[in-house]
Design a protein around this motif. Sequence first.
Motif: not given
Length: 376
Positions: A1-2, A7, A179-180, A183-184, A186, A188-189
């Motif tokens: 996670m970034r 961010t 936060s999640q 990330d999504r 970008r 990620h995850g």
Amino acid sequence: MRNIADTIARMARAGAPTPRNTVPSRLTPLIEFGTNPGALLGHSYVPKDLPSGAPLVVVLHGCTQTAAGYDHGSGWSKLADSAGFALVFPEQTRANNPNLCFNWFASEDTAQAGGEAESIAQMTETMIARHGLDRSRIYVTGLSAGGAMTMAMLVTRPDLFAGGAVIGGLAYGTATGVSQALDRMRGHGDTSDTALVDMVRSGARGHDGRWPTLAIWHGGADATVSVANADTIARQWRGIHGVDAKAVRTERVGTAVHRIWSDTEGRDVVEDWTVPGMGHGTPIDPLRGERLGAAGPFMLDVGISSTTVIAKSWGLVSAAKAETAAKPAPVERVAKIAIPVSPKPAPKSAPKPRAEAPTGIQATIENALRAAGLMR
């Protein structure tokens, strides 16, 4: 996670949210549409002398936008005049989200009851009842956070919507917090195909009927919501329809790459439109064909009208009106503006006026913090 520093740096480079432009509104306020648990505003557009039994399109704006602004940029109400269908435009408030994003990452707002998704469903049902619209031809589309909320509507109300179109959006259930969500956005995850389908079935609460069709639109150069999210959405919706990822037809429409997956009945159930070179926003073509929309932040003149193409795929306009040839000129890139997400403050009260913003480096830092939902 970034982490937070990353961010802030990324959002500072992308720039602060663009202030809302004031545009003439063609919309009418929608009042008394239910209990409105999500505390949203509603607007409608019904062409003059619209007959009963007409279709309805629900249109969801992106962050920092308004219903009227999105209609002006996308041209939906202009197309409704010529094609004959009604529109409803839910609108976010700053009391719900300071950046006017639909709260697609909050589980309480993307469930069948109790939040923004239910408010949107209530607006839809109200429009059907008031104007005698065709319940079998109800559709939903949205950009960015509105695109992610479009997915929530298709999942939580699969019996209400015949189809949807997501522009620069994200898959259902893949984020449960700010936060999640970042990330999504970008890309990620990653989530397994099985888990993606399980998220839909959980949100749909035992739905065993036919699922809505879905069109996915994304810019190949989208630096705000990674184009990887388009693939995640496609995987999720192919899984819910049970179609083979390899059974795909591919064509080029102007500069866009169009992929289609059909079910065992031959029905096109999932479509993916990728526009190479395009950033984050809704593809429009204000100078050709139906001459819909107006270029601006998040409204990208790339020589293809997603509004017309989407409406055609739903059978709302004839093929003759859906000219999608690209312009010979290179794709124009409109400045990419970070899609802000922020947790919903409680209680839902009117936001306080912001003080005059500082300038220089301090302004950049504060704008990035505000865009990330870390500062008001």
